[in-house]
Design an enzyme around this catalytic site. Structure first.
Site, mmCIF file in Angstrom:
data_model
loop_
_atom_site.group_PDB
_atom_site.id
_atom_site.type_symbol
_atom_site.label_atom_id
_atom_site.label_comp_id
_atom_site.label_asym_id
_atom_site.label_seq_id
_atom_site.Cartn_x
_atom_site.Cartn_y
_atom_site.Cartn_z
ATOM 1 N N SER A 1 -36.914 15.804 38.466
ATOM 2 C CA SER A 1 -37.569 17.012 37.642
ATOM 3 C C SER A 1 -38.877 17.000 37.302
ATOM 4 O O SER A 1 -39.673 15.949 36.863
ATOM 5 C CB SER A 1 -36.700 17.041 36.394
ATOM 6 O OG SER A 1 -37.259 18.166 35.525
ATOM 7 N N TYR B 1 -34.698 14.790 27.540
ATOM 8 C CA TYR B 1 -34.295 15.140 28.863
ATOM 9 C C TYR B 1 -35.286 14.617 29.940
ATOM 10 O O TYR B 1 -34.884 13.817 30.960
ATOM 11 C CB TYR B 1 -34.290 16.598 29.057
ATOM 12 C CG TYR B 1 -34.033 17.055 30.533
ATOM 13 C CD1 TYR B 1 -32.772 16.783 31.143
ATOM 14 C CD2 TYR B 1 -35.035 17.761 31.276
ATOM 15 C CE1 TYR B 1 -32.568 17.378 32.457
ATOM 16 C CE2 TYR B 1 -35.047 17.791 32.788
ATOM 17 C CZ TYR B 1 -33.837 17.864 33.331
ATOM 18 O OH TYR B 1 -33.519 18.314 34.492
ATOM 19 N N GLU C 1 -40.290 18.131 34.900
ATOM 20 C CA GLU C 1 -40.205 17.786 33.560
ATOM 21 C C GLU C 1 -40.533 16.067 33.203
ATOM 22 O O GLU C 1 -41.108 15.815 32.168
ATOM 23 C CB GLU C 1 -38.822 17.880 32.615
ATOM 24 C CG GLU C 1 -38.690 19.355 32.185
ATOM 25 C CD GLU C 1 -39.437 19.897 31.098
ATOM 26 O OE1 GLU C 1 -39.475 19.282 29.968
ATOM 27 O OE2 GLU C 1 -40.009 20.906 31.274
HETATM 28 N N1 GDD Z 1 -34.653 28.381 27.367
HETATM 29 C C1 GDD Z 1 -35.519 29.111 26.658
HETATM 30 N N2 GDD Z 1 -34.986 29.942 26.013
HETATM 31 N N3 GDD Z 1 -36.540 28.636 27.080
HETATM 32 C C2 GDD Z 1 -37.644 29.518 26.370
HETATM 33 C C3 GDD Z 1 -37.286 30.569 25.301
HETATM 34 C C4 GDD Z 1 -35.872 30.883 25.096
HETATM 35 O O1 GDD Z 1 -35.600 31.551 24.399
HETATM 36 N N4 GDD Z 1 -38.542 31.269 24.904
HETATM 37 C C5 GDD Z 1 -39.704 30.424 25.578
HETATM 38 N N5 GDD Z 1 -38.976 29.545 26.190
HETATM 39 C C6 GDD Z 1 -39.870 28.660 27.276
HETATM 40 C C7 GDD Z 1 -39.410 27.288 27.066
HETATM 41 O O2 GDD Z 1 -40.216 26.704 25.859
HETATM 42 C C8 GDD Z 1 -40.247 26.505 28.266
HETATM 43 O O3 GDD Z 1 -41.767 26.507 28.007
HETATM 44 C C9 GDD Z 1 -39.840 27.704 29.167
HETATM 45 O O4 GDD Z 1 -39.495 28.919 28.591
HETATM 46 C C10 GDD Z 1 -38.693 27.391 30.372
HETATM 47 O O5 GDD Z 1 -37.583 26.870 29.480
HETATM 48 P P1 GDD Z 1 -36.349 26.795 30.333
HETATM 49 O O6 GDD Z 1 -36.056 28.021 31.297
HETATM 50 O O7 GDD Z 1 -35.230 26.513 29.340
HETATM 51 O O8 GDD Z 1 -36.411 25.487 31.662
HETATM 52 P P2 GDD Z 1 -37.221 24.155 31.313
HETATM 53 O O9 GDD Z 1 -38.556 24.320 31.981
HETATM 54 O O10 GDD Z 1 -37.267 23.798 29.969
HETATM 55 O O11 GDD Z 1 -36.572 23.116 32.150
HETATM 56 C C11 GDD Z 1 -35.833 23.689 33.390
HETATM 57 O O12 GDD Z 1 -36.705 23.206 34.593
HETATM 58 C C12 GDD Z 1 -36.713 21.882 34.828
HETATM 59 C C13 GDD Z 1 -37.545 21.559 36.181
HETATM 60 O O13 GDD Z 1 -38.898 21.506 35.608
HETATM 61 C C14 GDD Z 1 -34.419 22.893 33.665
HETATM 62 O O14 GDD Z 1 -33.702 23.648 34.738
HETATM 63 C C15 GDD Z 1 -34.528 21.577 33.643
HETATM 64 O O15 GDD Z 1 -33.215 21.095 33.821
HETATM 65 C C16 GDD Z 1 -35.295 21.215 35.235
HETATM 66 O O16 GDD Z 1 -35.122 19.782 35.218
#
Ligand code: GDD
Length: 334
Positions: free
Chosen positions: A128, A152, A130
């Site tokens: 990822s 994670y 991440e």
């Molecule tokens: N989930 C979520 N919910 N994220 C929020 C929110 C909210 O209400 N508000 C702002 N965000 C911001 C988070 O702080 C983060 O910076 C961004 O939106 C993306 O969050 P997510 O959609 O939860 O994804 P992620 O980037 O943390 O992780 C995803 O992508 C990775 C690949 O880089 C996941 O799918 C991971 O499993 C994956 O590895």
């Protein structure tokens, strides 16, 4: 005879697209799911409902080596895609022990079972972006040092190194795909993109009044999951195993995503979105942007769906879903 593939996390977003893709290529598709999913398919298997008669599901758990060993021994796959994990970053801060234990041990168990029973099986690990976390450079490529910012992210760094070690120590054909965020109408509702597109559709239809979010300034490299599963397969068709970044090379803020989603339904997002401090993460990954040139050079992969197409695809799918739900309720009343 057709090739056999074993997919952990077959019932997730990526597992569902990958299964469709491999079935079309003539593979015999086997998938690992939790026992609870088999007992309650309506809730757990909705993403693969349309192909349930074409795939073979096996109950096993990432927490149990014997259960994984048994399935690998029974299926004897030619290719294995290890996608299953606790994948929600926010949750990993709440229960860091279970995220780290499940994700690291799960990967180790699958790798070990393959080494023992089918050492010629090609292995794909869902690494990822991440792992780059507080990235040292932009865009990030395969040589960018890791600086994970969550339990994670740490678990994925460990899985990446385990995969590399099984390749170097035991000669396994083991690859890691460093996939940047990839979304679709099948995305889980806890992730920010789906939370936004779902809420935009609900607000448009008068089913909801507001949307609470955390950090709107975070930036991500968002692509379409359907494009990304093709890259997973392509990695395993090369002459030698290697690791690849899969991304779009563009970065957009959460705010830009919201704007586009609400534009799609003709609403002004500022009237509905509320920033809630509770939804901020204890350690944030502020910006990610991937350089996929190695994958493009090696096997000609590039993303097909752009940012705008992705957002509109997701919003329209959610609108459609709610409209059909309404219709079903009306039909049931008639
Ligand atoms: N989930 C979520 N919910 N994220 C929020 C929110 C909210 O209400 N508000 C702002 N965000 C911001 C988070 O702080 C983060 O910076 C961004 O939106 C993306 O969050 P997510 O959609 O939860 O994804 P992620 O980037 O943390 O992780 C995803 O992508 C990775 C690949 O880089 C996941 O799918 C991971 O499993 C994956 O590895």
């Amino acid at each position: 005879m057709s090739k056999k593939v074993f997919i952990t996390g077959i019932d997730g977003q990526d597992g569902s697209y990958l299964s469709e893709f491999l079935l079309n290529k003539g593979y015999e598709v086997h998938g690992m799911v939790r026992r609870v999913s088999l007992e309650d398919p309506e809730h757990h298997l909705w993403r693969i409902k349309h192909i349930l008669d074409k795939v073979k599901l096996h109950a096993a758990s990432l927490e149990s080596y014997p259960s994984i060993f048994k399935v690998v021994e029974q299926v004897k796959p030619d290719e294995c895609y290890h996608l299953a994990a606790q994948s929600f970053v926010s949750y990993s801060f709440e229960d860091e022990f279970s995220t780290i234990n499940t994700n690291i041990n799960g990967t180790h168990f699958v790798l070990s079972a393959i080494k023992e029973k089918v050492p010629k099986c090609k292995f794909y690990f869902a690494a990822s972006s991440e792992q780059f976390g507080m990235a040292k450079e932009s865009p990030q490529n395969e040589n960018t040092p890791f600086h994970p910012r969550s339990p994670y992210g740490i678990s994925k760094v460990a899985g990446f190194h385990l995969t590399q070690n099984y390749r170097e120590a035991y000669g396994l054909f083991a690859c890691s795909g460093l996939l940047f965020n990839h979304e679709s109408p099948r995305r889980g509702f806890e992730f920010v993109t789906r939370k936004i597109t779902n809420a935009a559709a609900e607000i448009k239809l008068g089913l909801k009044a507001e949307l609470r979010l955390g950090n709107l300034d975070a930036k991500r490299d968002w692509g379409f999951a359907g494009d990304y599963v093709e890259a997973m397969w392509m990695m395993l068709q090369q002459d030698a195993p290697d690791d690849y970044v899969i991304a779009t090379g563009e970065t957009h803020s959460v705010k830009e995503f919201i704007e586009l989603a609400f534009d799609t339904v003709g609403l002004d997002w500022k009237k509905y979105v509320i920033v809630d401090d509770v939804l901020y993460r204890p350690a944030e990954v502020f910006i990610l942007k991937g350089d996929y040139s190695k994958a493009e050079k090696k096997f000609g992969w590039k993303p097909k769906v752009n940012f705008k197409e992705l957002v509109t695809m997701m919003v329209n799918a959610d609108l459609e879903r709610f409209k059909n739900m309404k219709k079903d309720i009306c039909d049931a009343k008639d």
